[in-house]
Design a protein around this motif. Structure first.
Motif, PDB file in Angstrom:
ATOM      1  N   VAL A 426      52.313 -12.083 -30.215  1.00 40.95           N
ATOM      2  CA  VAL A 426      52.248 -11.213 -31.389  1.00 40.95           C
ATOM      3  C   VAL A 426      50.788 -10.826 -31.585  1.00 40.95           C
ATOM      4  O   VAL A 426      49.928 -11.694 -31.765  1.00 40.95           O
ATOM      5  CB  VAL A 426      52.796 -11.908 -32.646  1.00 40.95           C
ATOM      6  N   ILE A 427      50.512  -9.523 -31.552  1.00 44.51           N
ATOM      7  CA  ILE A 427      49.144  -9.017 -31.531  1.00 44.51           C
ATOM      8  C   ILE A 427      48.935  -8.087 -32.717  1.00 44.51           C
ATOM      9  O   ILE A 427      49.571  -7.029 -32.799  1.00 44.51           O
ATOM     10  CB  ILE A 427      48.876  -8.247 -30.217  1.00 44.51           C
ATOM     11  N   ASP A 428      48.070  -8.472 -33.633  1.00 43.77           N
ATOM     12  CA  ASP A 428      47.727  -7.631 -34.779  1.00 43.77           C
ATOM     13  C   ASP A 428      46.436  -6.889 -34.443  1.00 43.77           C
ATOM     14  O   ASP A 428      45.341  -7.445 -34.525  1.00 43.77           O
ATOM     15  CB  ASP A 428      47.555  -8.494 -36.029  1.00 43.77           C
ATOM     16  N   TRP A 429      46.580  -5.617 -34.056  1.00 44.45           N
ATOM     17  CA  TRP A 429      45.413  -4.840 -33.630  1.00 44.45           C
ATOM     18  C   TRP A 429      44.448  -4.579 -34.777  1.00 44.45           C
ATOM     19  O   TRP A 429      43.282  -4.241 -34.547  1.00 44.45           O
ATOM     20  CB  TRP A 429      45.859  -3.504 -33.034  1.00 44.45           C
ATOM     21  N   THR A 430      44.913  -4.717 -36.027  1.00 46.50           N
ATOM     22  CA  THR A 430      44.057  -4.428 -37.184  1.00 46.50           C
ATOM     23  C   THR A 430      43.227  -5.625 -37.614  1.00 46.50           C
ATOM     24  O   THR A 430      42.441  -5.526 -38.557  1.00 46.50           O
ATOM     25  CB  THR A 430      44.913  -3.971 -38.381  1.00 46.50           C
ATOM     26  N   SER A 431      43.393  -6.764 -36.966  1.00 48.57           N
ATOM     27  CA  SER A 431      42.804  -8.012 -37.462  1.00 48.57           C
ATOM     28  C   SER A 431      41.393  -8.275 -36.965  1.00 48.57           C
ATOM     29  O   SER A 431      40.789  -9.279 -37.330  1.00 48.57           O
ATOM     30  CB  SER A 431      43.696  -9.187 -37.065  1.00 48.57           C
ATOM     31  N   GLY A 432      40.857  -7.400 -36.123  1.00 53.63           N
ATOM     32  CA  GLY A 432      39.528  -7.651 -35.592  1.00 53.63           C
ATOM     33  C   GLY A 432      39.560  -8.551 -34.379  1.00 53.63           C
ATOM     34  O   GLY A 432      38.970  -9.637 -34.377  1.00 53.63           O
ATOM     35  N   LEU A 433      40.258  -8.123 -33.327  1.00 47.10           N
ATOM     36  CA  LEU A 433      40.320  -8.891 -32.089  1.00 47.10           C
ATOM     37  C   LEU A 433      38.956  -8.878 -31.399  1.00 47.10           C
ATOM     38  O   LEU A 433      38.111  -8.030 -31.691  1.00 47.10           O
ATOM     39  CB  LEU A 433      41.395  -8.310 -31.172  1.00 47.10           C
ATOM     40  N   PRO A 434      38.711  -9.797 -30.474  1.00 46.86           N
ATOM     41  CA  PRO A 434      37.375  -9.907 -29.864  1.00 46.86           C
ATOM     42  C   PRO A 434      36.862  -8.591 -29.279  1.00 46.86           C
ATOM     43  O   PRO A 434      37.547  -7.946 -28.480  1.00 46.86           O
ATOM     44  CB  PRO A 434      37.587 -10.953 -28.765  1.00 46.86           C
ATOM     45  N   ALA A 435      35.657  -8.204 -29.699  1.00 39.48           N
ATOM     46  CA  ALA A 435      34.939  -7.040 -29.157  1.00 39.48           C
ATOM     47  C   ALA A 435      35.769  -5.766 -29.183  1.00 39.48           C
ATOM     48  O   ALA A 435      35.665  -4.927 -28.286  1.00 39.48           O
ATOM     49  CB  ALA A 435      34.467  -7.335 -27.728  1.00 39.48           C
TER      50      ALA A 435
END
Length: 482
Positions: A426-435
Motif C-alpha cells: 500500500v503506497i501513499d504517494w502524498t505522504s512524502g516518500l523518500p526523495a
C-alpha cells in the motif's frame, strides 16, 4: 459383373431419397395406442435468498474530567439505518466525533456481527480521509517539524484485534489483526483485511472459516451475534507534545459480508483493481516425477489499484510453485533470502529514463539485500522480515540507490499473508516518500518479481523438478494514471 447395373447416378440417388422421405411422412399419419402418462409440475417459483449484515457497536472513550462518552446499549448499523433495537434512524452512517483531544485520551470499541439468513465471509476495510494541520499555535511552532500536514494520525496509537464477549459486559482479547499509528493501521485496512470466524489472525485467505448466519439480528431485545467480534483501541500517548495542537483526523471503518456458498472468500471487496500483470504461463513443479509439471499457469499475478494511494496485490500460485497451505512448503526455498518486489517508474523522475527502477517496493527476509539495507539504515529499530523501499535517483544509466525499511516510511505498508502466497503493498504517494519531489501523475509498473535463492524458483536444482522453467518476472503494465 456389369458395373452399369450397380451404379447410381446422382439423379437416381436423390429421387430414391425423396421417395423414402415421402414414405416416412405417410407413416406418420396413422394413429397410435402406446400406453402413456403425464405428470405436471406447475407454478414453479425461484426465490433469491438474502444476506443482511448488522454491525453491533459498543464504543466508549475516556477524556478524563473533560468528557466520558459511550454508545447506547444495542446500537447497531444496517446500511444507512442507525439506531438501537426498536429505534431505527434513517440517515448517515454511524459517526463518532471526539473534540478537544489531548495526550492521555483513549477510546475503545467493539464490533460484533449478525449476518441474517446466510453464512458469509467477512472483510474489514478502512481509510484515513483527513489528517489536517488546521493552522499552528505558538507552542506548536516550537515542536512541529511538518507545518504543512497534520501530526495526529502519526501520534495516535491504534490496535485492532479479534475478541469475544466474556459474559460480564467485557471482552476477551484474542489475536492481533493490525497495530501501529492510526496512519499505519488505516493504510493497512485500505488494502482490505480478511476476517476469520475462529479468530485466527494466521488463517489462510481461501476457504477460511466463515461467519454463521442467523435468522434475526435481535433475540428478545439482545443482539444475536456471531461469537467472534473485532475490537479496537486508540490512545494519544502522554509522550506526545505540542505538535498535535489543533490537528484533526477523520477515518472510516467498513465491514463487508460476502456469501459463502460457491465462493472461497479470496476476492477482495475493499479495493477496485484496474490493472493486472502476470508472468508467462507454463508448467509448474513436477512433484510426482513423471517429467511434467503438476499444474500449468502463471506463477505470479499482480493486481494494481491506481490513485493517490496505490495498492498492489501479488498472488503466487502455490500449485505451480510454492505450496503454501497445501503443505508442499516449497516457497520460500531459502527462508533467509527471499523477496517479492514491485518495480515502479514514476513520471516525476521521467518515464522511460535509465535507470527506470525509481521505486522498488518489496517484502523480504531480514538478510535479503534491500530489507537488510533498510534495517541497517533504520531510525526506528526495524528488524526481522518485512517491507522495504529501494529508491533509485540515478540518471544517465548510473544507479544511485538507498534502502529504507517500511517501518521508517509512514506512507508505505508491506504485508505478507500467513501462507506466504499473497503480498500486499500500500503506497501513499502524498505522504512524502523518500526523495520524491511531488506526487506522480503517471507511473509504469515495470515488473513484479519473486525470488527465493538457492534451489528456489527459476533456478536449476538437484531434484530436476522443473523450477528453472518457471517464469518469475511479470510483464510491464504500460502507463497508469494516478
Amino acid at each position: 459383373m456389369n458395373d452399369d447395373k450397380i451404379g447410381l447416378s446422382r439423379r437416381k440417388m436423390l429421387v430414391g431419397l425423396g421417395a423414402v422421405g415421402v414414405a416416412s411422412a405417410g407413416a406418420g399419419l396413422g394413429t397410435t395406442a402406446y400406453f402413456n402418462d403425464t405428470e405436471t409440475f406447475a407454478n414453479n417459483e425461484l426465490t433469491a435468498g438474502s444476506l443482511d449484515l448488522f454491525v453491533h457497536v459498543d464504543y466508549s472513550e475516556d477524556q478524563g474530567s473533560y468528557a466520558q462518552y459511550s454508545t447506547e446499549p444495542g446500537t447497531y448499523v444496517d446500511g444507512n439505518v442507525v439506531g438501537i433495537e426498536g429505534q431505527q434512524i434513517e440517515g448517515e452512517p454511524l459517526s463518532i466525533q471526539v473534540s478537544d483531544l489531548k495526550p492521555g485520551d483513549s477510546g475503545e470499541g467493539e464490533f460484533c456481527f449478525s449476518i441474517v439468513d446466510n453464512p458469509a465471509y467477512m472483510w474489514m476495510c478502512g481509510e484515513l480521509t483527513a489528517n489536517d494541520e488546521n493552522g499552528m499555535t505558538e507552542p506548536e511552532m516550537d515542536d512541529d517539524e511538518t507545518p504543512d500536514t497534520g501530526d495526529l494520525a502519526d501520534a495516535m496509537e491504534v490496535t485492532v484485534s479479534y475478541c469475544t464477549p466474556d459474559g460480564d459486559g467485557g471482552n476477551v482479547i484474542g489475536d492481533e489483526i493490525v497495530s501501529g499509528s492510526l496512519a499505519e493501521v488505516m493504510l493497512a485496512l485500505q488494502a482490505g483485511v480478511p476476517l476469520s470466524s475462529d479468530g485466527d489472525a494466521n488463517a489462510p485467505l481461501a476457504d477460511r472459516p466463515t461467519f454463521d448466519g442467523v435468522t434475526e439480528a435481535f433475540t428478545d431485545g439482545e443482539p444475536n451475534v456471531d461469537e467472534q467480534c473485532v475490537c479496537f483501541t486508540w490512545e494519544v500517548p502522554t509522550s506526545v507534545e505540542n505538535e498535535i495542537q489543533t490537528d484533526s483526523v477523520m477515518f472510516d471503518f467498513e465491514f463487508y459480508a460476502v456469501q459463502a456458498r460457491h465462493n472461497d472468500g479470496a476476492h477482495n471487496p475493499c479495493v477496485e483493481f484496474d490493472t493486472v500483470v502476470t508472468t508467462d504461463p507454463g508448467p509448474g513443479v513436477d512433484r510426482d516425477g513423471d517429467g511434467q509439471g503438476d499444474a500449468t499457469g502463471s506463477w505470479i499475478t499482480a493486481r494494481v489499484s491506481s490513485g493517490p494511494t496505490t495498492v498492489v496485490q501479488v498472488e503466487l500460485d502455490g500449485d505451480v510453485y510454492g505450496g503454501g497451505n497445501s503443505g508442499l512448503g516449497e516457497w520460500p526455498s531459502n527462508p533467509n533470502a527471499y523477496v517479492v518486489e514491485a518495480n515502479f517508474d514514476v513520471d516525476t523522475d521521467g518515464l522511460g529514463e535509465s535507470p527506470n527502477d525509481d521505486f522498488r517496493f518489496g517484502y523480504g527476509s531480514a538478510s535479503s539485500g534491500a530489507r537488510s539495507g533498510g534495517i541497517a539504515n533504520s531510525t526506528s529499530g526495524a528488524s526481522g522480515d518485512g517491507g522495504y523501499i529501494r529508491r533509485n535517483i540515478g540518471t544517465g544509466g548510473n544507479n544511485n540507490r538507498t534502502d529504507t525499511a517500511a517501518e521508517d516510511v509512514p506512507g508505505f505498508v508491506a504485508l505478507e499473508s500467513a501462507d506466504q502466497l499473497t503480498y500486499t503493498f500500500v503506497i501513499d504517494w502524498t505522504s512524502g516518500l523518500p526523495a520524491l519531489s511531488s506526487v506522480p501523475t503517471q507511473f509504469v509498473l515495470s515488473e513484479v518479481f519473486a525470488s527465493d535463492g538457492g534451489e528456489g524458483v527459476a533456478s536449476p536444482n538437484s531434484s530436476n523438478d522443473g523450477r528453472a522453467a518457471i517464469d518469475n518476472v511479470t510483464d510491464a503494465s504500460g502507463v497508469i494514471n494516478v
